[in-house]
Scaffold this motif. Structure first.
Motif, PDB file in Angstrom:
ATOM      1  N   ALA A 104      86.179  44.948   0.685  1.00  0.00           N
ATOM      2  CA  ALA A 104      86.714  45.867  -0.214  1.00  0.00           C
ATOM      3  C   ALA A 104      86.217  47.243   0.260  1.00  0.00           C
ATOM      4  CB  ALA A 104      86.205  45.885  -1.662  1.00  0.00           C
ATOM      5  N   GLY A 105      87.368  48.002   0.641  1.00  0.00           N
ATOM      6  CA  GLY A 105      86.872  49.415   1.202  1.00  0.00           C
ATOM      7  C   GLY A 105      86.696  49.626   2.559  1.00  0.00           C
ATOM      8  N   GLY A 106      86.703  48.435   3.383  1.00  0.00           N
ATOM      9  CA  GLY A 106      86.754  48.119   4.865  1.00  0.00           C
ATOM     10  C   GLY A 106      88.065  48.440   5.315  1.00  0.00           C
ATOM     11  N   THR A 107      87.911  48.230   6.645  1.00  0.00           N
ATOM     12  CA  THR A 107      89.351  48.320   7.611  1.00  0.00           C
ATOM     13  C   THR A 107      89.990  47.141   7.640  1.00  0.00           C
ATOM     14  OG1 THR A 107      87.966  47.638   9.293  1.00  0.00           O
ATOM     15  CG2 THR A 107      88.148  49.920   9.208  1.00  0.00           C
ATOM     16  N   VAL A 108      89.272  46.103   7.334  1.00  0.00           N
ATOM     17  CA  VAL A 108      90.100  44.636   7.207  1.00  0.00           C
ATOM     18  C   VAL A 108      89.637  43.991   6.223  1.00  0.00           C
ATOM     19  CG1 VAL A 108      90.943  44.381   9.542  1.00  0.00           C
ATOM     20  CG2 VAL A 108      88.464  43.686   8.811  1.00  0.00           C
ATOM     21  N   ALA A 109      90.289  42.984   5.399  1.00  0.00           N
ATOM     22  CA  ALA A 109      89.786  42.282   4.284  1.00  0.00           C
ATOM     23  C   ALA A 109      88.817  41.035   4.772  1.00  0.00           C
ATOM     24  CB  ALA A 109      90.980  41.461   3.385  1.00  0.00           C
ATOM     25  N   ALA A 110      89.323  40.608   6.020  1.00  0.00           N
ATOM     26  CA  ALA A 110      88.359  39.497   6.743  1.00  0.00           C
ATOM     27  C   ALA A 110      88.601  39.508   8.109  1.00  0.00           C
ATOM     28  CB  ALA A 110      89.150  37.950   6.060  1.00  0.00           C
ATOM     29  N   ALA A 111      87.742  38.586   8.972  1.00  0.00           N
ATOM     30  CA  ALA A 111      87.709  38.689  10.317  1.00  0.00           C
ATOM     31  C   ALA A 111      87.667  37.378  10.907  1.00  0.00           C
ATOM     32  CB  ALA A 111      86.580  39.582  10.915  1.00  0.00           C
ATOM     33  N   ILE A 112      88.535  36.916  11.736  1.00  0.00           N
ATOM     34  CA  ILE A 112      88.403  35.556  12.158  1.00  0.00           C
ATOM     35  C   ILE A 112      88.413  35.314  13.779  1.00  0.00           C
ATOM     36  CG2 ILE A 112      90.052  33.398  12.495  1.00  0.00           C
ATOM     37  CD1 ILE A 112      91.403  34.544   9.787  1.00  0.00           C
TER      38      ILE A 112
END
Length: 272
Positions: A143-151
């Motif tokens: 939340a508030g970041g550039t992406v919701a998740a990173a894979i």
């Protein structure tokens, strides 16, 4: 967020199984993001543009590649224009395409997807560890970041190199999953820092084979140690293999990681 990563698609058997099953999997598992490794989709060697389009139309949000990225030459102009198709980020500068992308999802959120290739028993490419570290610098998950998740799809031969990658970025990625060996490992877990991990997602293909290839010709190469005819993919019923991950909306880190095995010869496993 609910993520599904599917291991290497091998030949027509794997392609057809995934394109047929993916719409139902998205619905039944309420998936937000699907990433598919398809570097062996075209007769076991490379990926053709029409096959990439079919996977995206079936519900894949991103497609990753590996050491067979360039086996179909027509993929080179296509990868330049399709941001959802990724090759390993540690290819030398100037290589066509990209190894990292912010993938927009259907609900408006973005997921950072990265593809890197190992160097142990593989081609001598640039350092994948420093490459992943550099790619992560502009991004923050949750939340508030550039992406919701990173894979990260880490396409590598050695389990030690894959484990080292997982632990190196534990707490900084939602998921580190291995591809390339075509054999699903049994070590799916959430690492101490909150990164989901699996040494190899396995393949989507016929397991009555030698890693997806017709077993007679493949075995003969070990018996005679001389080159034979070009290997062909096995064409029996495919097992779809992958990893399901659920992440925390606030942090982007994993809450759970469960294997998926559907159809074909292997024991079945479906996330709750």
């Amino acid at each position: 967020m609910r993520i599904l990563f599917l291991g290497d698609l091998v030949g027509r058997s794997g392609r057809d199984a995934v394109t047929e099953a993916l719409p139902g999997l998205r619905r039944d598992l309420a998936l937000d993001c699907v990433v598919v490794n398809a570097e062996n989709a075209s007769h076991g060697f490379g990926l053709a543009p029409d096959m990439a389009r079919a996977l995206l139309a079936a519900g894949a949000d991103a497609i990753t590649l590996g050491n067979h990225a360039w086996d179909r030459k027509e993929i080179i102009p296509y990868i330049e224009q399709e941001p959802r198709l990724l090759r390993p980020l540690n290819y030398p500068p100037g290589t066509p395409g990209r190894g990292v992308a912010e993938i927009p999802l259907r609900d408006g959120r973005k997921v950072l997807v990265m593809n890197a290739m190992g160097r142990l028993f593989m081609d001598a490419l640039d350092d994948p560890f420093r490459g992943v570290q550099q790619a992560l610098l502009p991004h923050r998950m949750g939340a508030g970041g550039t992406v919701a998740a990173a894979i990260l799809d880490f396409h590598a031969e050695a389990s030690s190199e894959k484990l080292a990658m997982g632990h190196s970025f534990d707490g900084r990625l939602s998921l580190v999953v291995g591809t390339h060996t075509h054999t699903p490992s049994a070590d799916h877990q959430v690492l101490p820092g909150g990164t989901a991990y699996m040494t190899d997602a396995g393949m989507c293909g016929d397991y009555d084979s030698v890693i997806g290839m017709e077993k007679g010709g493949a075995a003969l190469r070990f018996w005679k140690k001389v080159p034979g005819e070009r290997l062909a993919p096995a064409e029996g019923a495919a097992t779809i293999c992958g990893l399901f991950v659920e992440t925390d909306v606030t942090t982007g880190l994993a809450r759970r990681a469960e294997p998926l095995r559907l159809g074909g010869r292997l024991s079945q496993a479906m996330p709750a």
